[in-house]
Design an enzyme around this catalytic site. Structure first.
Site, short mmCIF file in Angstrom:
data_model
loop_
_atom_site.label_atom_id
_atom_site.label_comp_id
_atom_site.label_asym_id
_atom_site.label_seq_id
_atom_site.Cartn_x
_atom_site.Cartn_y
_atom_site.Cartn_z
N VAL A 535 0.87 -1.17 0.00
CA VAL A 535 0.00 0.00 0.00
C VAL A 535 0.90 1.22 0.00
O VAL A 535 1.89 1.25 0.72
CB VAL A 535 -0.89 0.03 1.27
CG1 VAL A 535 -1.83 1.22 1.22
CG2 VAL A 535 -1.67 -1.26 1.39
N GLY A 536 0.57 2.16 -0.82
CA GLY A 536 1.39 3.37 -0.84
C GLY A 536 0.53 4.57 -1.13
O GLY A 536 -0.69 4.44 -1.31
N ASP A 652 14.15 9.05 -7.43
CA ASP A 652 13.47 8.59 -6.21
C ASP A 652 14.11 7.31 -5.68
O ASP A 652 13.44 6.34 -5.38
CB ASP A 652 11.97 8.39 -6.49
CG ASP A 652 11.13 8.48 -5.22
OD1 ASP A 652 11.68 8.86 -4.18
OD2 ASP A 652 9.93 8.18 -5.29
#
Ligand SMILES: *[C@@H]1O[C@H](CO)[C@@H](O)[C@H](O)[C@H]1NC(C)=O
Ligand SMILES: *[C@@H]1O[C@H](CO)[C@@H](O)[C@H](O)[C@H]1NC(C)=O
Ligand SMILES: *[C@@H]1O[C@H](CO)[C@@H](O)[C@H](O)[C@H]1NC(C)=O
Ligand SMILES: *[C@@H]1O[C@H](CO)[C@@H](O)[C@H](O)[C@H]1NC(C)=O
Ligand SMILES: *[C@@H]1O[C@H](CO)[C@@H](O)[C@H](O)[C@H]1NC(C)=O
Ligand SMILES: *[C@@H]1O[C@H](CO)[C@@H](O)[C@H](O)[C@H]1NC(C)=O
Ligand SMILES: *[C@@H]1O[C@H](CO)[C@@H](O)[C@H](O)[C@H]1NC(C)=O
Ligand SMILES: *[C@@H]1O[C@H](CO)[C@@H](O)[C@H](O)[C@H]1NC(C)=O
Ligand SMILES: *[C@@H]1O[C@H](CO)[C@@H](O)[C@H](O)[C@H]1NC(C)=O
Ligand SMILES: *[C@@H]1O[C@H](CO)[C@@H](O)[C@H](O)[C@H]1NC(C)=O
Length: 868
Positions: A535-536, A652
């Site tokens: 989940v992000g 990132d």
């Protein structure tokens, strides 16, 4: 929800009529309409409305089934204050409320009237309050009568009010539990509550927007020259002060719609000052830098400054002292707005701002912050840790002083907000004050600066374990927006329009597959929760099966409105479909239809690297394994930087974006932010392209976010942060750590200089790392973190250096003790417990002899490297 809106609208109209009859008050404009308001009068069975616009309703339907033993009892002495104070809910044993609320951030407000109720003596109110489901402690062993006596506000005698900012996750209820503190000495203790209010707030009023935030406005850690400090969704905060500077208080009814009250600041100003009131009520404020609900208009039309005598002003600091509990981190929000007719150009008035005597702004220039526009409110935020044991009250100081180079020798401010952030155990409670010497009434606020004998610490240890893990969960990438020039060719990201049809993204077919939404539903059993493996901020990742179940894939379903918008989606497809490398995650295909954006990747059995380092139940990785992972990542990044036609800057790099396959091979993932540089990356520095600084807080290259210089060396910086993460087993930024340790990078630099590197090593790794290896590894990491990007090594150099570090470790192990070197294969990540060692078979590294011959200048090059 609809009824709430109607209720609110009716209330607004009523209030409007009411206020029309009071000419002195301005008409409240509800700029923001909360979609959820619960104003609960505990113990009451009837509705009633108060002049502040609140419509109080009974509490019984929110009381949990186990709480029906509690009592509703009327106050023996009625309060002179209008509010939910006529009756209370009380109990000698635990009771709880559970509210069905929607997900998102809320204000949670608690109202207490400290008096005696039928059969309940005032002085026996002694209790704790928890907010669930994560057991944040809001009040601990709270002696209500003592607090009411000591912090007595003559305007609201015996009223105690608390406001918290909390965030409710999808599918959760808001649970509040009241627990009397029964001890041998205090067997009659009871808990009580008069009013509970829950009001939804805009998502990014106080919490940091992970998508789209200009770095200028993000909270800056005080005294640390590091990345900004995001206020994460999993923080709970207590409002300590919300001060309108200079003028009268603003009642809840005149807030922007969230029922916040703005108090006067008189009590906290400790130096001379001059007030300006009702400034230019003719000019309309322009909310271009902050949303218009940030604060009521009137807040920006009164201020405090130092007066017009510059000679005198240079001799003192305009100062506020705000009493706070030690041992907590605080978020300080300062509101400014320039309306002074004598100030018309940036630089006319600039001043220093000190928080806790640390300089946080050398050139505070309100016009500069507001793009030279007058009447534009701005909010600057700082995060400051007040060291201590949570048992004493200290002052948090805010000081302002004219910059000697400024034309106008003055400083000014409109409003101050201060929030206490929960500690790692989930605690927000401070100590009870010291009892007053004799007469317990009418005493000003600052009374308890001596050590008090609160009992807060007692239960902290007990809840520590259960909560700290949660707090660190999912450090979502924060994207930082800043309109300036960046030397990257963005056109590759812009060639797509935003038209959305059924799957016709102009991605070269053949490079990656296109899936229909039906296939995606079949693969994930209609996006069954059971299939969620991650989940992000972007949405969920599902484990799915395609091709009639023959192939396992990871399916990333982007949430509407997540940081990963259409642009990042296309970007990722275009980039990834052209990359092939063992250390880069493979994209199998995508689905783009019916408002769905879905990416399909090869499935990585072992999840992401971070989940094997900290905040996890997984066994942590052995040192050697961590080294091998770092080498893999370095190889993947080197491929991005040098292995393809154009330089690809990932932007990132962090442990959460490194995936591990079933053979524990590391793969770089998440290309949503990746950018194509010129053939030489840096050679394009002169090209001006408007773009935004993006990345994850804690990993951002200072050269990139401060000066907008984006090269592949920004990835090198983030990689350096990741190396430290791997070494220390902690997140790069931990707000509750003491200042020195808050930023992992700063702390590592400190430890390296002091020769105490072992302090940062993950306790799970104790005894595994050979001293030479530790030293060299740290050198590599710190060389990646050099301020000047050109001084940082290239990824290719880093691969070489890390391989040598691994050799150092291997040879040292062979040399000293081979008994601990078992050969449990690393095969099953979910159950593996033999991760402390790894087999040597899969890579052929140099043996002992070659180690002896390692030229030391490979490492010294990192300190004084030449640019490639
Ligand atoms: C506040 O801002 C929103 C969005 O910018 C706008 O729609 C609304 O009209 C504004 N409200 C007022 C009272 O200015
Ligand atoms: C109180 O007001 C709510 C709506 O605001 C209404 O649904 C409820 O029936 C009222 N209760 C009583 C006891 O009047
Ligand atoms: C709470 O404070 C009152 C004074 O207001 C005192 O009489 C009482 O003993 C205190 N209770 C506890 C548990 O300390
Ligand atoms: C400013 O204050 C200084 C010191 O009190 C005084 O000498 C001077 O005359 C004042 N100037 C003005 C313009 O008031
Ligand atoms: C502007 O400056 C003039 C001259 O220094 C002064 O008299 C006036 O009070 C100032 N106006 C404000 C709003 O400070
Ligand atoms: C203002 O406060 C700062 C920080 O404490 C201090 O360094 C400075 O000397 C003070 N300036 C004056 C004029 O008192
Ligand atoms: C906080 O500041 C106030 C006002 O200056 C002062 O009276 C009080 O003693 C200070 N408290 C502490 C703990 O320093
Ligand atoms: C940016 O890239 C496009 C295509 O990749 C190319 O046509 C264009 O010339 C580049 N722009 C610059 C400023 O290099
Ligand atoms: C997309 O597909 C849906 C049904 O699968 C269809 O109703 C819709 O018209 C299609 N849209 C376009 C733009 O082709
Ligand atoms: C899946 O099974 C169906 C029917 O059994 C078959 O027609 C289809 O070709 C299979 N697809 C793949 C990719 O194997």
């Amino acid at each position: 929800m609809d009824t709430t809106c109607i209720r609110f609208a009716l209330r607004a109209i009523l209030l409007h009529l009411l206020l029309l009859s009071l000419p002195k008050l301005s008409i409240a404009e509800f700029i923001y309409s909360p979609h959820e308001i619960f104003s609960i009068h505990c113990g009451s069975s009837t509705n009633f409305s108060t002049r502040d616009g609140r419509n109080w309703t009974p509490d019984i339907k929110f009381l949990t089934a186990q709480s029906h033993h509690s009592f509703a009892a009327p106050a023996l002495t009625p309060s002179t204050i209008q509010g939910p104070y006529t009756i209370a809910r009380l109990s000698h044993s635990q009771f709880a409320y559970s509210f069905p609320v929607t997900a998102g951030p809320k204000f949670l407000r608690l109202f207490f009237y400290s008096t005696s109720y039928q059969n309940f003596d005032r002085t026996n109110a002694y209790f704790s309050v928890r907010f669930g489901p994560y057991t944040y402690t809001l009040l601990q062993d709270f002696n209500a009568s003592l607090n009411a006596d000591v912090y007595n506000d003559p305007a609201q005698p015996d009223i105690l009010f608390r406001e918290y900012c909390i965030n409710i996750r999808e599918g959760e209820r808001l649970d509040i539990t009241f627990i009397p503190t029964i001890t041998v000495q205090h067997q009659d203790s009871y808990a009580f509550i008069n009013g509970i209010e829950i009001v939804s707030m805009p998502p990014f009023l106080y919490y940091t927007n992970p998508d789209d935030v200009d770095i200028t406005w993000l909270p800056q850690p005080v005294g640390l020259n590091t990345n900004p400090f995001p206020i994460e969704n999993n923080y709970a905060m207590e409002t300590k002060y919300r001060l309108r500077v200079g003028d009268q208080e603003i009642p809840a009814s005149q807030d922007t719609g969230m029922l916040r009250s703005w108090d006067v600041d008189n009590k906290y100003v400790t130096t001379q000052s001059v007030l300006s009131l009702d400034i230019d009520s003719g000019i309309k404020l322009r909310f271009t830098k902050t949303p218009n609900y940030t604060a009521p208009d009137t807040v920006y039309r009164s201020l405090r400054n130092m007066g017009s005598n510059g000679t005198v002003n240079m001799g003192f600091n305009l100062t506020w002292q705000l009493p706070v509990d030690s041992g907590f981190t605080y978020l300080l929000r300062l509101h400014f707005c320039q309306l002074d007719p004598n100030i018309s150009h940036p630089g006319d008035q600039s001043f220093f701002i000190y928080v806790q005597d640390q300089l946080v702004e050398k050139w505070a220039d309100i016009l500069g912050w507001s793009d030279k526009q007058k009447g534009v409110p701005v909010v600057k935020q700082y995060v400051v840790f007040i060291p201590g044991n949570q048992q004493e009250t200290l002052n948090l100081s805010l000081k302002m002083h004219p910059n000697p180079q400024s034309l106008a020798k003055d400083a000014q401010i409109n409003a101050i907000e201060l929030f206490k952030i929960n500690d790692p155990t989930g605690n927000l409670a401070g100590p009870n004050p010291d009892p007053l010497p004799q007469s317990p009434k009418r005493v000003p606020l600052e009374t308890s600066n001596k050590k008090s004998h609160g009992t807060t610490m007692r239960t902290l240890a007990a809840i520590a374990g259960s909560v700290s893990g949660f707090l660190l969960l999912s450090f979502i990438a924060i994207l930082i927006k800043r309109r300036k020039n960046v030397a990257v060719n963005e056109s590759s990201n812009k060639k797509e329009g935003t038209s959305r049809d059924n799957g016709s993204l102009s991605v070269p077919t053949g490079l990656c597959r296109h899936f229909s939404i039906k296939e995606m539903r079949t693969a994930t059993n209609n996006f069954d929760e059971l299939f969620v493996v991650g989940v992000g901020g972007f949405g969920n990742v599902y484990k799915g099966h395609i091709d009639n179940g023959s192939t396992t894939v990871a399916i990333k379903r982007l949430k509407q409105g997540s940081r990963q918008g259409i642009r990042e989606f296309k970007n990722e497809i275009e980039m990834l479909s052209q990359l092939r490398h063992p250390n880069i995650v493979s994209l199998i295909g995508y689905c783009y239809e019916s408002n769905e954006m879905i990416l399909v990747y090869e499935f990585m059995d072992c999840g992401n690297l971070r989940d094997h380092l900290y905040d996890t139940d997984n066994p942590t990785l052995s040192w050697k394994h961590r080294l091998q992972t770092c080498i893999g990542v370095a190889q993947g990044l080197d491929y991005l930087h040098t292995g393809v036609k154009q330089v690809i800057i990932h932007r990132d790099v962090k442990s959460a974006n490194i995936l591990l396959d079933e053979k524990w091979e590391a793969k770089v993932s998440d290309f949503g932010l990746a950018r194509i540089g010129g053939p030489m990356g840096i050679s394009m520095m002169t090209t001006s392209v408007n773009t935004e600084v993006k990345g994850s807080i804690g990993y951002l290259d200072p050269e990139y976010y401060k000066r907008n210089i984006l090269t592949e060396k920004s990835d090198v910086y983030s990689f350096g942060v990741m190396l430290l993460e791997v070494l220390s087993g902690r997140h790069p930024l931990l707000h509750w750590e003491e200042k020195q340790r808050m930023s992992l990078v700063k702390w590592a630099e400190h430890c390296y200089e002091k020769g105490i590197l072992s302090e940062i090593v993950d306790s799970e790794l104790k005894g595994q790392i050979k001293p030479q290896c530790l030293h060299k590894f740290s050198e590599v990491a710190l060389s990646c973190l050099l301020e000047d990007g050109t001084q940082r090594p290239s990824m290719k150099d880093i691969v070489g250096m890390l391989e040598l570090v691994l050799q150092l470790q291997d040879s040292a192990v062979n040399y000293e003790d081979s008994s601990s070197h078992s050969t449990v294969p690393l095969s099953d990540c979910s159950e593996n417990t033999g991760l402390s060692t790894t087999s040597d078979g899969d890579r052929s590294y140099g043996r002992m002899e070659s180690f002896v011959l390692i030229p030391d200048d490979v490492f010294s090059e990192t300190k004084n490297p030449k640019r490639r």
